[in-house]
Design a protein around this motif. Structure first.
Motif, mmCIF file in Angstrom:
data_model
loop_
_atom_site.group_PDB
_atom_site.id
_atom_site.type_symbol
_atom_site.label_atom_id
_atom_site.label_comp_id
_atom_site.label_asym_id
_atom_site.label_seq_id
_atom_site.Cartn_x
_atom_site.Cartn_y
_atom_site.Cartn_z
ATOM 1 N N HIS A 1 0.855 -1.185 0.000
ATOM 2 C CA HIS A 1 0.000 0.000 0.000
ATOM 3 C C HIS A 1 0.896 1.242 0.000
ATOM 4 O O HIS A 1 1.985 1.227 0.573
ATOM 5 C CB HIS A 1 -0.919 0.029 1.222
ATOM 6 C CG HIS A 1 -1.760 -1.196 1.375
ATOM 7 N ND1 HIS A 1 -2.880 -1.438 0.634
ATOM 8 C CD2 HIS A 1 -1.607 -2.269 2.204
ATOM 9 C CE1 HIS A 1 -3.408 -2.597 0.992
ATOM 10 N NE2 HIS A 1 -2.655 -3.123 1.948
ATOM 11 N N ILE B 1 -13.904 -12.431 4.805
ATOM 12 C CA ILE B 1 -12.686 -11.670 5.075
ATOM 13 C C ILE B 1 -11.922 -12.308 6.220
ATOM 14 O O ILE B 1 -10.689 -12.374 6.211
ATOM 15 C CB ILE B 1 -13.036 -10.206 5.401
ATOM 16 C CG1 ILE B 1 -13.771 -9.564 4.220
ATOM 17 C CG2 ILE B 1 -11.798 -9.408 5.737
ATOM 18 C CD1 ILE B 1 -14.214 -8.146 4.496
ATOM 19 N N SER C 1 -6.140 -5.934 4.608
ATOM 20 C CA SER C 1 -6.427 -4.662 3.974
ATOM 21 C C SER C 1 -5.571 -3.566 4.583
ATOM 22 O O SER C 1 -4.896 -3.752 5.600
ATOM 23 C CB SER C 1 -7.917 -4.329 4.125
ATOM 24 O OG SER C 1 -8.244 -4.191 5.503
ATOM 25 N N GLU C 2 -5.599 -2.412 3.940
ATOM 26 C CA GLU C 2 -4.785 -1.299 4.409
ATOM 27 C C GLU C 2 -5.180 -0.881 5.820
ATOM 28 O O GLU C 2 -4.310 -0.663 6.685
ATOM 29 C CB GLU C 2 -4.945 -0.123 3.439
ATOM 30 C CG GLU C 2 -4.133 1.101 3.818
ATOM 31 C CD GLU C 2 -4.347 2.236 2.833
ATOM 32 O OE1 GLU C 2 -3.504 3.142 2.797
ATOM 33 O OE2 GLU C 2 -5.359 2.213 2.115
#
Length: 595
Positions: free
Chosen positions: A27, A165, A173-174
């Motif tokens: 990211h 998830i 995720s970020e």
């Protein structure tokens, strides 16, 4: 391209120094964790970061410099600019703040001296090496500052929104990587301004770590307490392992008594809480905390119940009331049987069968009342000792109450079993004889109905039996209906007791307390709002934590436990009641697949 910088609010007014944090892999984002103040020695900073990497398992690095104007530090900007040549980096952030402005200025220097500017400034900066970034608009980047409360993010647990998830093996995720970076950097926050060390830092605990003498004493006292509980549990397991207690009749009876089931359940809870193994993760910690709080609340409610029972001789009052109530119930049952032996609701019953069933049930009531009167001198003493079980918790007292109700209504259960077996026998007999009239029979081996030819004698006997069973069915069905309704009333009362016990055992009190008192501890997601957007400065956003819903807390942190719910659906339950199959309320969810 957009560069996101997660900046802690506690560092907004920090003195000039170095930004310590981490670049999120995969990211275009950086997480600022702390600011090391001037003066410092670069070698000591490198040694400190190397030590923190080994303790936190986080790839901590020097992200860049932080400049906060202050009297007597006019040359600080040039000094911090030269530090980029000392610390190894791929990208170097130069963040500065002017007095009287809430926004920051930010530039980023590449590993080859390339200067990337913020597009929001509205001006072009020179690129010393003449190289262009691969993004849009040459070497310009859109820089966004995301301010976060470091304390809340450090103490919170970000839950996945969807189960996919949670079970996915892909990179986090970020936002999740940012939360994990802050939570795993706990060792970095031990250094505060009161420590006599070579480095001074600013972070959420830089003003001094919170401490409590009571908490420290509880930590010290929990070790011998857990050892004592473990020893007591080992003695209890040795007692339970005695050969005579493992015989089949005793195991069968203990599995049907609610008190024994609750005792085994609480033993498992104590083993979990007193285990010397440290909690391996968030869910393990929350499970132990919920069990401990549930056990503590259960004990407190039990002691309150004891203080109420043994005050003003309430045990004696209950004992004096029990025998008259039993006599009243027996009198009502006798009147009900007398009504059934006559012409109930104007129905014409089979007189002979009606008399046999009525006298049979009346004799059972007579035996039961004789037994109650025989035990009446000892009832108060029994209740006095039984009431002491509440010192083990309110759930034990409720379980004992459920067993007492089962024993006091055992005659009703016997009536229900007799009526249900007789009714079920006639229903299946009529169904079998009805297949005989149609030239069918039930194939036991193949579990299906096949064709079959019968002779005249078989048809005559079948017709005779069908007629007898059909005319006796209304009398049997009436007795079955009455005693089934009485049995369902008892089961409903016991079900409410078991639901109360199940609620105390499984309700996540600790998690619900966190949700009410500190909602940021259990986060479902985040929301952003614009903090400031001044001309010539990057966009500043404030990240706020969204707590998960209370219903989700109960569903997610509920402690698995036994339950009194029947394993059948409502449709299957009604079918069993219609055909006369017995309903066993002691079948628990533990015997089925738990969700």
């Amino acid at each position: 391209m957009v560069l996101k910088i997660f900046f802690p609010q506690c560092c907004n007014m920090a003195d000039s120094g170095l930004l310590i944090g981490r670049w999120l892999p995969g990211h275009d984002s950086a997480v600022v964790l702390a600011v090391i103040h001037y003066p410092f020695i670069p070698g000591q900073v490198k040694k400190y970061l190397s030590q923190m990497r080994s303790e936190t398992d986080v790839d901590l690095t020097v992200l860049g410099s932080w400049s906060m104007p202050k009297e007597g530090q006019e040359g600080m900007d040039s000094f911090l600019k030269d530090l980029s040549t000392i610390f190894p980096h791929n990208r170097w952030l130069k963040i500065s703040r002017e007095v009287g402005k809430s926004g920051f200025h930010c530039d980023m220097v590449g590993n080859e001296g390339t200067l990337f500017t913020d597009k929001s400034k509205g001006k072009d900066e020179s690129i010393p090496n003449g190289e262009k970034d691969g993004g849009d608009n040459g070497g310009s980047k859109k820089i966004i500052f995301i301010h976060y409360d470091q304390r809340k993010v450090m103490l919170s647990q970000l839950h996945p929104v969807h189960e996919a998830i949670q079970n996915s093996k892909a990179e986090p995720s970020e936002l999740r990587a940012m939360f994990q970076t802050v939570s795993h950097s706990q060792a970095l926050f031990f250094l505060d301004r009161y420590d006599d060390g070579p480095l001074k830092t600013t972070h959420w605990q830089s003003e001094g770590r919170e401490a409590s003498i009571v908490v420290e004493l509880l930590k010290q006292g929990s070790v011998p307490l857990c050892m004592l509980i473990t020893w007591m549990l080992s003695v209890w397991h040795w007692i339970c392992g005695i050969r005579i207690l493992n015989t089949r009749p005793i195991q069968f009876i203990s599995s049907k008594l609610s008190t024994c089931v609750q005792l085994g359940h609480r033993t498992e809870h104590l083993q979990t809480v007193a285990s010397p193994k440290k909690a391996t993760g968030h869910m393990d910690f929350m499970r132990k905390a919920n069990i401990f709080v549930s056990f503590f609340v259960d004990m407190a409610l039990g002691l309150l119940l004891i203080s109420w029972l043994y005050r003003e001789n309430r045990i004696g009052q209950f004992a004096n009331t029990l025998v008259p109530v039993a006599d009243h119930v027996a009198k009502e049952l006798q009147e009900l049987l007398q009504w059934l032996m006559g012409a109930p609701a104007g129905l014409k019953m089979n007189k002979a069968l009606d008399e046999v069933l009525g006298r049979f049930f009346l004799y059972h009531i007579h035996l039961w009342i004789s037994y109650i009167h025989l035990m009446s001198p000892f009832i108060e003493m029994i209740l006095w000792y039984v009431g002491l079980s509440a010192c083990l918790g309110l759930t034990f007292a409720l379980s004992v109450l459920s067993d007492i109700v089962a024993l006091l209504t055992f005659h009703i259960y016997c009536f229900y079993v007799y009526g249900a077996r007789l009714y079920c026998l006639k229903i299946y007999g009529l169904a079998s004889l009805w297949r005989l009239f149609r030239g069918k029979k039930w194939n036991v081996l193949r579990q299906r109905v096949d064709s079959c030819s019968y002779d005249l004698d078989q048809l005559f006997i079948g017709t005779l039996l069908f007629t007898i069973l059909l005319f006796l069915l209304p009398t049997t069905a009436l007795y079955y209906l009455v005693f089934t309704l009485l049995r369902l009333v008892v089961v409903l009362f016991q079900g409410l007791i078991h639901l109360s016990v199940d609620l105390i055992n499984s309700f996540p009190l600790f998690a619900m307390g966190l949700r009410v008192c500190r909602p940021y501890r259990l986060a479902e997601g985040v929301k952003f709002r614009v903090l400031t957007q001044e001309p010539g400065t990057p966009l500043h956003l404030l990240m706020e934590i969204n707590p998960i819903k209370c219903s989700t807390v109960v569903q997610f942190y509920r402690t698995p436990t036994y339950s009194c719910y029947p394993r059948d659906s409502w449709g299957a339950l009604c079918k069993k009641l219609f055909v006369g199959e017995l309903i066993y309320p002691w079948r628990h969810k533990s015997s089925t697949k738990m969700d």
